[in-house]
Design a protein around this motif. Structure first.
Motif, mmCIF file in Angstrom:
data_model
loop_
_atom_site.group_PDB
_atom_site.id
_atom_site.type_symbol
_atom_site.label_atom_id
_atom_site.label_comp_id
_atom_site.label_asym_id
_atom_site.label_seq_id
_atom_site.Cartn_x
_atom_site.Cartn_y
_atom_site.Cartn_z
ATOM 1 N N PHE A 164 0.968 -1.200 0.067
ATOM 2 C CA PHE A 164 -0.006 0.379 0.577
ATOM 3 C C PHE A 164 0.819 1.250 -0.282
ATOM 4 O O PHE A 164 0.574 2.524 0.843
ATOM 5 C CB PHE A 164 -0.659 -0.008 1.045
ATOM 6 N N THR A 165 1.659 1.178 -1.059
ATOM 7 C CA THR A 165 2.788 2.506 -0.820
ATOM 8 C C THR A 165 2.150 3.504 -1.503
ATOM 9 O O THR A 165 1.341 3.295 -1.914
ATOM 10 C CB THR A 165 3.864 2.284 -1.992
ATOM 11 N N PRO A 166 1.823 4.943 -0.830
ATOM 12 C CA PRO A 166 3.189 5.300 0.070
ATOM 13 C C PRO A 166 2.879 5.363 1.022
ATOM 14 O O PRO A 166 4.122 5.400 1.775
ATOM 15 C CB PRO A 166 3.604 6.688 -1.121
ATOM 16 N N PHE A 167 2.023 4.534 1.892
ATOM 17 C CA PHE A 167 1.353 4.662 2.837
ATOM 18 C C PHE A 167 2.301 3.553 3.992
ATOM 19 O O PHE A 167 2.458 3.989 4.529
ATOM 20 C CB PHE A 167 -0.372 4.341 3.421
ATOM 21 N N LEU A 168 1.469 2.485 3.391
ATOM 22 C CA LEU A 168 2.765 1.093 4.401
ATOM 23 C C LEU A 168 3.016 -0.339 3.071
ATOM 24 O O LEU A 168 2.454 -0.452 2.351
ATOM 25 C CB LEU A 168 1.708 0.307 6.178
ATOM 26 N N ILE A 169 3.072 -0.737 3.839
ATOM 27 C CA ILE A 169 3.482 -2.420 3.132
ATOM 28 C C ILE A 169 3.417 -3.006 4.585
ATOM 29 O O ILE A 169 3.604 -3.673 5.541
ATOM 30 C CB ILE A 169 5.042 -2.481 2.858
ATOM 31 N N GLN A 170 2.747 -4.812 4.892
ATOM 32 C CA GLN A 170 2.170 -5.727 5.355
ATOM 33 C C GLN A 170 2.466 -7.086 4.829
ATOM 34 O O GLN A 170 2.872 -6.778 3.346
ATOM 35 C CB GLN A 170 0.752 -5.988 5.481
ATOM 36 N N TYR A 171 3.264 -7.681 5.593
ATOM 37 C CA TYR A 171 4.367 -8.367 5.411
ATOM 38 C C TYR A 171 2.708 -9.781 5.484
ATOM 39 O O TYR A 171 2.185 -9.591 6.236
ATOM 40 C CB TYR A 171 5.381 -8.890 6.004
ATOM 41 N N ARG A 172 3.354 -11.167 5.095
ATOM 42 C CA ARG A 172 2.971 -12.402 5.267
ATOM 43 C C ARG A 172 3.045 -13.015 6.327
ATOM 44 O O ARG A 172 1.550 -13.167 7.344
ATOM 45 C CB ARG A 172 3.310 -13.550 4.411
ATOM 46 N N SER A 173 3.689 -11.716 7.515
ATOM 47 C CA SER A 173 3.857 -13.189 8.898
ATOM 48 C C SER A 173 2.598 -12.312 9.143
ATOM 49 O O SER A 173 2.525 -12.108 10.245
ATOM 50 C CB SER A 173 5.112 -12.508 9.442
ATOM 51 N N GLY A 174 1.676 -10.952 8.892
ATOM 52 C CA GLY A 174 1.065 -9.650 9.711
ATOM 53 C C GLY A 174 2.341 -8.849 9.689
ATOM 54 O O GLY A 174 1.344 -7.795 9.995
ATOM 55 N N ARG A 175 3.239 -8.402 9.981
ATOM 56 C CA ARG A 175 4.154 -7.672 10.316
ATOM 57 C C ARG A 175 3.797 -6.355 8.922
ATOM 58 O O ARG A 175 3.694 -6.466 8.008
ATOM 59 C CB ARG A 175 5.954 -7.818 10.361
ATOM 60 N N VAL A 176 3.491 -4.825 10.179
ATOM 61 C CA VAL A 176 3.106 -4.320 9.308
ATOM 62 C C VAL A 176 3.984 -2.636 9.485
ATOM 63 O O VAL A 176 4.890 -2.442 10.506
ATOM 64 C CB VAL A 176 1.735 -3.308 9.914
ATOM 65 N N GLN A 177 4.313 -2.166 7.675
ATOM 66 C CA GLN A 177 5.147 -1.161 7.566
ATOM 67 C C GLN A 177 5.621 0.135 6.911
ATOM 68 O O GLN A 177 4.984 0.030 6.275
ATOM 69 C CB GLN A 177 6.857 -1.764 7.220
ATOM 70 N N ARG A 178 4.847 1.095 8.649
ATOM 71 C CA ARG A 178 4.423 2.145 7.890
ATOM 72 C C ARG A 178 5.458 2.892 7.165
ATOM 73 O O ARG A 178 6.867 3.374 8.167
ATOM 74 C CB ARG A 178 3.621 3.328 8.943
ATOM 75 N N LEU A 179 4.974 3.593 6.009
ATOM 76 C CA LEU A 179 6.242 4.498 5.529
ATOM 77 C C LEU A 179 6.067 6.078 5.280
ATOM 78 O O LEU A 179 7.485 6.944 5.471
ATOM 79 C CB LEU A 179 6.273 3.857 4.506
ATOM 80 N N MET A 180 5.044 6.349 6.111
ATOM 81 C CA MET A 180 4.775 7.797 7.058
ATOM 82 C C MET A 180 3.486 7.738 7.697
ATOM 83 O O MET A 180 3.607 7.083 8.577
ATOM 84 C CB MET A 180 4.156 8.372 5.338
ATOM 85 N N GLY A 181 3.593 8.947 8.751
ATOM 86 C CA GLY A 181 2.965 8.717 9.504
ATOM 87 C C GLY A 181 3.207 8.728 11.232
ATOM 88 O O GLY A 181 2.632 8.186 11.912
#
Length: 333
Positions: A40-57
């Motif tokens: 969901f760039t540029p907002f975030l990336i969700q990985y198969r493990s469920g981990r969420v990497q937010r790219l802003m905010g």
């Protein structure tokens, strides 16, 4: 000889890079923390493990006394079970009771917070300009908390604000807030939340009368949008609601439902270059044609994109946008 040696080194380096890339791809295929489930760039990336990497905010600032405006802020936990909190903004005392504004930040339902520097600066300026106590809501974000979590948090805050003003507690809202001048506003996803809160209040009350609703470049869509927008909405709500659901497409509401909107005044602001503009304008048309007895105003800023007014607050267009919102809050009727 030197040239051949350099070439040999480049070949070795290229091979090493290819080997590293291959290893990363292999790891991504086997490591759930590396394999992307939803980008969901540029907002975030969700990985198969469920981990969420937010790219802003993700940056936060503490509440404070803002020396430029004289507005003071503080944080209050509304619901410890969910972590729901608000940041309150109190302007310089002007005598008498002040209007109260419940505000929902934007960020596609997945990023940003009430504690973000951009929103902190915006609410400081808005509270000062409007002379209002602002309640900035730090609602839960998707995908960890897909919709309707944000809507439920908005409902909880509305009821909390109403109860706090009515029970005579020793709080900013009880001592300074005017329960008869309660407003709800938000930008982008926050505008969507503000609309859906007003609809829910029209059905269930909530213990408060909402004087006005301000929708600032709200996040509304419809059935005929591109596949990327459809996938994004499905991600935000975990596939619970389609593109024709009134949560995202209020124009799908029957006229009778519009008439339950719990306010007598609506301000819709549209940035002329915003791709969401057609649905924002259609909202006003649908509301005006529904038989709803209130007043809907459309305010358009030419030559600007989505939510431009949050940044560069001193620019003429952003200043006029804020002045329009402040006037909406302070109008007598």
């Amino acid at each position: 000889m030197a040239s051949r040696s350099l070439f040999a080194l480049l070949v070795v380096a290229a091979a090493m890079c290819a080997s590293v890339a291959s290893a990363l791809r292999s790891r991504a295929a086997t490591d759930p923390n590396m394999e992307v489930k939803f980008d969901f760039t540029p907002f975030l990336i969700q990985y198969r493990s469920g981990r969420v990497q937010r790219l802003m905010g993700t940056t936060v600032v503490a509440p404070s006394l803002d020396v430029r405006t004289g507005v003071v802020s503080k944080d209050v936990v509304v619901d410890r079970s969910t972590g729901l909190a608000v940041r309150l903004y109190r302007p310089k005392h002007r005598g008498g009771r002040l209007p109260v504004l419940i505000y929902f930040h934007g960020g596609a339902f997945v990023v940003e917070s009430a504690f973000d520097p951009v929103y902190h600066n915006y609410l400081n300026a808005l509270a000062a300009k409007a002379g209002a106590i602002a309640v900035s809501v730090n609602y839960r974000l998707a995908p960890e908390h897909p919709l309707p979590a944000a809507y439920d948090d908005a409902w909880t805050v509305l009821r909390w604000v109403a109860a706090d003003m009515q029970r005579g507690a020793d709080s900013w809202l009880a001592r300074r807030g005017d329960a008869s001048r309660l407003f709800v506003a938000g930008d982008s996803a926050g505008g969507n939340i503000a609309h859906n809160l007003a609809m829910r209040a029209g059905q269930h009350g909530g213990g408060a009368t909402i004087r006005g609703v301000a929708l600032l470049d709200p996040y509304f869509l419809g059935k005929y949008v591109d596949p990327t927008a459809q996938r994004a909405w499905g991600f935000i709500c975990a596939g619970r609601y389609g593109m024709e659901h009134p949560y995202v497409n209020p124009m799908a509401l029957p006229a009778a439902s519009w008439r339950r909107l719990a306010t007598s005044r609506v301000l819709m602001t549209v940035s002329d270059l915003d791709r969401l503009g057609p649905w924002q304008r259609a909202y006003v048309d649908a509301l005006r044609g529904s038989g709803w007895p209130g007043e809907a105003r459309l305010y358009v800023t030419p030559g600007e994109g989505h939510c431009y007014f949050l940044n560069n607050l001193e620019s003429p267009k952003a200043a006029m946008h804020m002045a329009t919102l402040a006037a909406f809050i302070n109008r007598d009727t």
